[in-house]
Design an enzyme around this catalytic site. Structure first.
Site, PDB file in Angstrom:
ATOM      1  CG  ASP A 497      64.327  68.111  24.582  1.00 56.56           C
ATOM      2  OD1 ASP A 497      63.122  68.202  24.829  1.00 56.56           O
ATOM      3  OD2 ASP A 497      65.209  68.054  25.447  1.00 56.56           O
ATOM      4  CG  ASP A 795      68.161  70.114  27.242  1.00 55.56           C
ATOM      5  OD1 ASP A 795      67.205  70.483  27.945  1.00 55.56           O
ATOM      6  OD2 ASP A 795      68.358  70.530  26.083  1.00 55.56           O
ATOM      7  CG  ASP A 799      63.685  68.548  30.249  1.00 54.32           C
ATOM      8  OD1 ASP A 799      62.502  68.894  30.074  1.00 54.32           O
ATOM      9  OD2 ASP A 799      64.628  68.967  29.556  1.00 54.32           O
TER      10      ASP A 799
END
Length: 1057
Positions: A497, A795, A799
């Protein structure tokens, strides 16, 4: 001692027969290295296929069939309790699933019979227990628990609904429970605490008892007992007891060292389990918002739940919006359930899939179904790791070979005794000495099995993983699954990310386009001095209502902002405009559609004073801008958003994004006085308020960490939901995006065909505006089509599929939701990319350390096995006694694992290419080292057996005892120096950093000291004789010469795999 010719070619074949596998793709070798090259590749195909077929499990989500298959094949096991201690308890897992099925059936049954039970319930008046009344409450724990667990709507009505329940348990929706010590204790006494029953920790003596369960040690113990009886009968006390007591002392030493090692491991895992359970929740107590551990929750607590949270206890919905609950963890039912004021029941252990709410806790701990399920699940254990299983396979194969050799050795020794007695004519006359000799032969055969079955191989994996997990905890990485440690060492790709991982996650609103121009945000006064009050008012209303964050009062009476960093940045800016905040007080929130990573936006509907409704929307700039057809101009008037201005705004968004700013578009829409809260919030016809630019600086050290990954052969890709220009700017700053790399947007990626994906995926370095399914697709393609070992960060709740699909799922400890953490294998506690690189380094360290230990132990296995076997066959006796072999076993097993499996990682580990998915664990390099060292040790010991007496001029009565002591001493020092050589499998310099590894030095020093004691002071029990200084020097020199031999062998090229 009889001398026999040595057939070295046959001896080499015996060594080679223990080979397991190495890569067949070995390069051509020079003539001087061809012999070893042929040896190291001769037996690889059949053995590797056998291990792959029977001892192969996935790093995660292995089938139970695979887990059961390898267990059944491990029948050569010395100690089942110890060997299988760190493997999954499949029977407990079956039990947990049965509870899940039972929960689902119970819920279905309750739904069917609820109507029939209503009339019966109406005729019953609930009676409050006296102790509950005395504590100041009006409902008991059993009644309270049955309402939620049984989803008893009628029971709830009988208690005047949720508000009635809250009064009866003395709590308030706005202020929560009182934090008075006496009142808290009353709650605990009546309703219990939110903790689950766990298996009690094992004490040290339990590990001693388990170590004693070793079958071979029990047989040796029996031999020692018989030896004591016969010896004392024949020779009296204490002379006749020496041999038996020697074996007993050796057994006890092995047991206590083993138990100490295992106990220390258990303490490390216990500490890690404590860390895994550190889950906090937001609650309101005494009118203050605070974070507390889920284990401190009490009945009556007002808990604030958001997307991705796990419901920490049974409770009732108090208020909230769009709440969807996933109950699959409790019931196995995958379809999410909508929770509303009409259906307010929330069960512990379920997950918030969408929406947010306040809930009041009604049942805690073991009174909940989740508590009962957790008690069973905790006993199920983690899946065993691929290396544990593979090394169990290696141990089983070598164990079978060792068992065969032990039986043959015993048969040969007994045959030699019988032949000697026949030659002497005393074959019909058997004495106690003959019985003791036969018992000694049996003890030697059993001890060969002790040495030959490398029980320490799979246990060394656990030891190394436990050590690494403890150290990684200090480096801000919490490993949830053992296999992740070793898998991370093979990682070839990291999909990271952007926000919070590559950047600091401390966001600040620095620029905003509003009323026709871009304005720098330096202070609130300068910002709104030229902006009409009406625009500021609508801006503030949007910030404070259309938010997933919250401004709360803390225990210290200070203001705190809760929420994601993006929400926090907006709310911080909103607080600077606090004198305008009054304009939002008169509205009422009617509907909320929380931020969704698929839609990239969030929206709310407000009911204004006059009964009219207004929608506010914010989200990804280019997406939300597309829903706008009007804009607020410099005077605050609503004007049409024409094409020219629209293009100008798109250019402005790109400009801000190129400055590495995250851009958000804020807009609103008047809905008139007709809006139903059940209708979806419209997404067209909005009026643009403004576009804000939020700065999130790159974390210090990220660029260096990305460079380390590149040198280590690990490809780093950025996968983000942000604007592509923002993503590219950050990626370039981090060193992720290079000139030959590609940046792509999610919508483009998901429309590509399989052929197009095959061509473009290797070049993708940045994926922007990606959805969770885009991330999942990328990970799946990398794993399956390109056979990469992929680590993925995540997070959010969405996901979870990608984290689950990846070889290693890395959840963020700060920004991550509980759902993401539960799906992950490793939790990055500081959300820092540099920590991910540290995890990769530790993963490689674990992998290499276990390889070092396997190389060391297999060398000892091979030599000890062949020395005793060939000596028994060719000379009629074994040079190494049972006591001596037990000591050797401890050096190579427990002590060897401690020394080699706990080497800390070095920076050089990140300068080599990753192993990848197809890498062999036991490589050509390892077999080369094993073969070279084994040949040297065997030749030396055979020379001592055949020429030792003449070489050392031994012609006294005890020459046989002295020679055998020399052989034993030389053999042990060969292992001591081989242990040092095993610190590096390819490099000549094996001393680098040795003094920093205190465990290694401690083990080495203890081994040498105990060896001196055994030789010089315990000769009566260990069948040794004190040696002269020259004999000590010769023994140590023979051992030391193994190091230059090892160095020379390392120069022979055999291919890296």
């Amino acid at each position: 001692m009889r001398h026999h010719p040595v057939n070295r070619e046959e001896d080499v074949v015996v060594v080679v027969s223990l080979s397991l596998s190495c890569d067949p793709r070995t390069p051509s070798r020079k003539s001087e290295s061809s012999a070893i090259g042929q040896i190291t590749s001769s037996r690889e195909v059949g053995m590797e296929s056998y291990l792959s077929d029977n001892f192969e499990v996935k790093p995660k989500n292995s089938s139970e069939e695979a887990l059961e298959r390898w267990r059944k094949l491990c029948w050569v096991v010395k100690n089942k309790k110890r060997r299988f201690r760190f493997t999954a308890n499949l029977s407990k897992r079956f039990e947990a699933r049965a509870i899940q099925r039972s929960n689902l059936e119970s819920l279905r049954t309750l739904m069917l019979v609820s109507h029939a039970a209503i009339q019966f319930l109406n005729g019953i008046t609930y009676s409050v227990p006296e102790e509950v009344k005395a504590a100041g409450f009006q409902i008991g724990p059993d009644e309270l628990g049955s309402i939620v667990e049984g989803r008893g709507s009628e029971k709830l009505k009988a208690h005047d609904g949720v508000e009635g329940i809250m009064k009866k348990i003395s709590t308030s929706m706005t202020t929560g429970i009182s934090t008075s010590e006496d009142l808290l204790n009353n709650r605990k006494n009546i309703y219990g605490i939110n903790q689950f029953t766990e298996s009690p920790s094992k004490g040290f003596l339990v590990y001693v008892w388990e170590a004693l369960q070793d079958t071979t040690l029990m047989i040796l113990g029996f031999c020692a007992f018989v030896s004591l009886i016969v010896g004392i009968t024949m020779e009296g006390w204490p002379k006749g007891a020496h041999d038996g007591l020697g074996i007993v002392a050796s057994i006890m030493l092995v047991v206590f060292v083993t138990a100490t090692s295992d106990y220390r491991q258990s303490l490390q895992f216990k500490d890690l389990d404590k860390e895994k359970k550190k889950i906090t929740m937001q609650v309101t107590r005494n009118d203050c918002r605070q974070k507390i551990s889920i284990y401190e929750l009490l009945v009556g607590d007002i808990v604030h739940l958001a997307v991705g949270d796990q419901v920490p206890a049974d409770g009732l919905f108090v208020s909230g919006f769009s709440l969807l609950i996933n109950e699959s963890s409790l019931t196995g039912e995958s379809e999410p359930r909508t929770v509303t004021a009409e259906n307010p029941f929330l069960l512990s252990g379920t997950k918030v899939q969408n929406g947010s709410c306040k809930m009041v806790v009604t049942t805690v701990g073991m009174r909940t179904q989740w508590g009962k399920l957790m008690a069973t699940l905790s006993e199920g254990g983690d899946d065993e790791t691929p290396l544990q299983v593979k090394l169990n396979g290696v141990a089983t194969i070598i164990g079978k070979i060792g068992l065969f050799f032990a039986v043959i050795t015993f048969a040969v020794l007994v045959q030699g005794l019988c032949t000697r007695k026949i030659q002497e004519g005393s074959h019909w006359m058997w004495s106690g000495d003959d019985a003791l000799e036969m018992l000694e032969y049996f003890a030697i055969a059993v001890t060969i099995v002790v040495v030959a079955v490398p029980e320490g191989l799979p246990l060394a994996v656990t030891l190394s993983l436990a050590f690494a997990m403890k150290k990684m905890m200090n480096d801000r990485a919490l490993v949830r699954h053992l296999a992740a440690c070793e898998t991370m060492g093979s990682a070839t790709n990291i999909c990271s990310d952007k926000t919070g991982t590559l950047t600091t996650n401390h966001m600040t609103l620095v620029k905003a386009w509003i009323c026709g121009e871009i304005r720098e945000v330096e202070s609130a006064t300068t910002f709104y001095s030229m902006i009409p009050d009406s625009v500021i008012g609508i801006f503030v209303e949007s910030i404070f209502n259309n938010t997933g964050g919250e401004v709360v009062k803390t225990e210290k009476n200070t203001i705190e902002i809760l929420g994601t960093p993006t929400e926090t940045a907006l709310l911080e800016f909103g607080l600077l405009l606090k004198e305008k905040k009054a304009e939002m007080e008169s509205s009422k929130l009617v509907k909320v559609e929380p931020f969704n990573s698929e839609k990239k936006r969030m929206a709310v509907v407000l009911e204004l004073e006059g009964g009219c409704f207004r929608a506010h929307c914010k989200g990804a700039s280019e997406i939300v801008l597309g829903a706008c057809d009007k804009v607020l101009n410099e005077t605050g008037e609503v004007v049409p958003l024409d094409e020219k201005l629209n293009n100008h705004l798109k250019g402005m968004i790109e400009l801000l994004a190129n400055e590495a700013l995250r851009t958000l578009c804020l807009c609103y829409k008047e809905l008139g006085n007709e809006f139903n809260s059940k209708d979806p919030i419209p997404f067209e016809g909005y009026t643009l308020i403004g576009i804000v630019g939020i700065k999130d600086p790159v974390r210090p050290g990220v660029k260096e960490s990305v460079a380390i990954c590149r040198s280590a052969g690990i490809t780093v890709r950025m996968v983000t939901g942000d604007n592509i220009n923002t993503a590219k700017a950050i990626a370039r700053e981090c060193g992720i995006l290079t000139d030959d790399g590609i940046a792509i947007e999610g919508p483009v990626f998901r429309e590509m065909s399989e052929e197009e994906l095959f061509k473009i995926i290797p070049k993708i370095q940045v994926m922007a505006r990606s959805s969770p399914m885009d991330k999942h697709t990328l990970v799946k393609q990398l794993r399956t089509t390109f056979e990469e070992v992929v680590a993925v960060t995540g997070d959010g709740t969405n996901d979870a599929p990608a984290l689950h699909e990846a070889d290693i799922g890395l959840a963020m400890g700060i920004a991550g939701t509980e759902v993401a953490k539960e799906s992950a294998d490793v939790i990055i506690l500081d959300d820092n990319f540099s920590t991910i690189v540290t995890v990769a380094k530790w993963g490689r360290s674990v992998y290499v350390n276990i390889q070092k230990f396997v190389q060391f132990q297999l060398t000892v296995n091979v030599v000890a096995l062949i020395v005793n076997f060939t000596s028994a066959c060719l000379t009629g006796n074994a040079p190494l006694t049972a006591v001596q072999l037990l000591w050797v076993n401890m050096i190579m097993d427990t002590l060897g694992a401690l020394a080699l499996a706990t080497e800390p990682p070095t920076d050089e580990l990140m300068e080599r290419l990753p192993v990848g998915r197809k890498g062999k664990f036991i490589t050509n390099v390892m077999w080369r080292n094993i073969t070279g060292q084994s040949l040297y040790q065997f030749v030396v010991i055979w020379f001592l057996q055949t020429q030792g007496k003449s070489f050392f001029h031994l012609d006294t009565l005890d020459s046989d005892l002295v020679l055998n002591t020399l052989i034993f001493n030389s053999f042990v020092f060969c292992q001591v120096f081989n242990e040092i050589s095993s610190r590096e499998m390819e490099k000549i310099d094996v001393f680098k950093g040795i003094l920093k590894n205190y465990v290694f030095m401690y083990v080495l020093i203890c081994t040498v000291i105990f060896q001196i004691i055994i030789i010089e002071f315990l000769g009566t029990f260990a069948n040794t004789s004190p040696l002269t200084l020259s004999q000590w020097f010769a023994s140590v020199t023979i051992g030391f010469l193994g190091m230059p031999i090892a160095a020379a062998v390392k120069m022979i090229p055999v291919g890296s795999r």
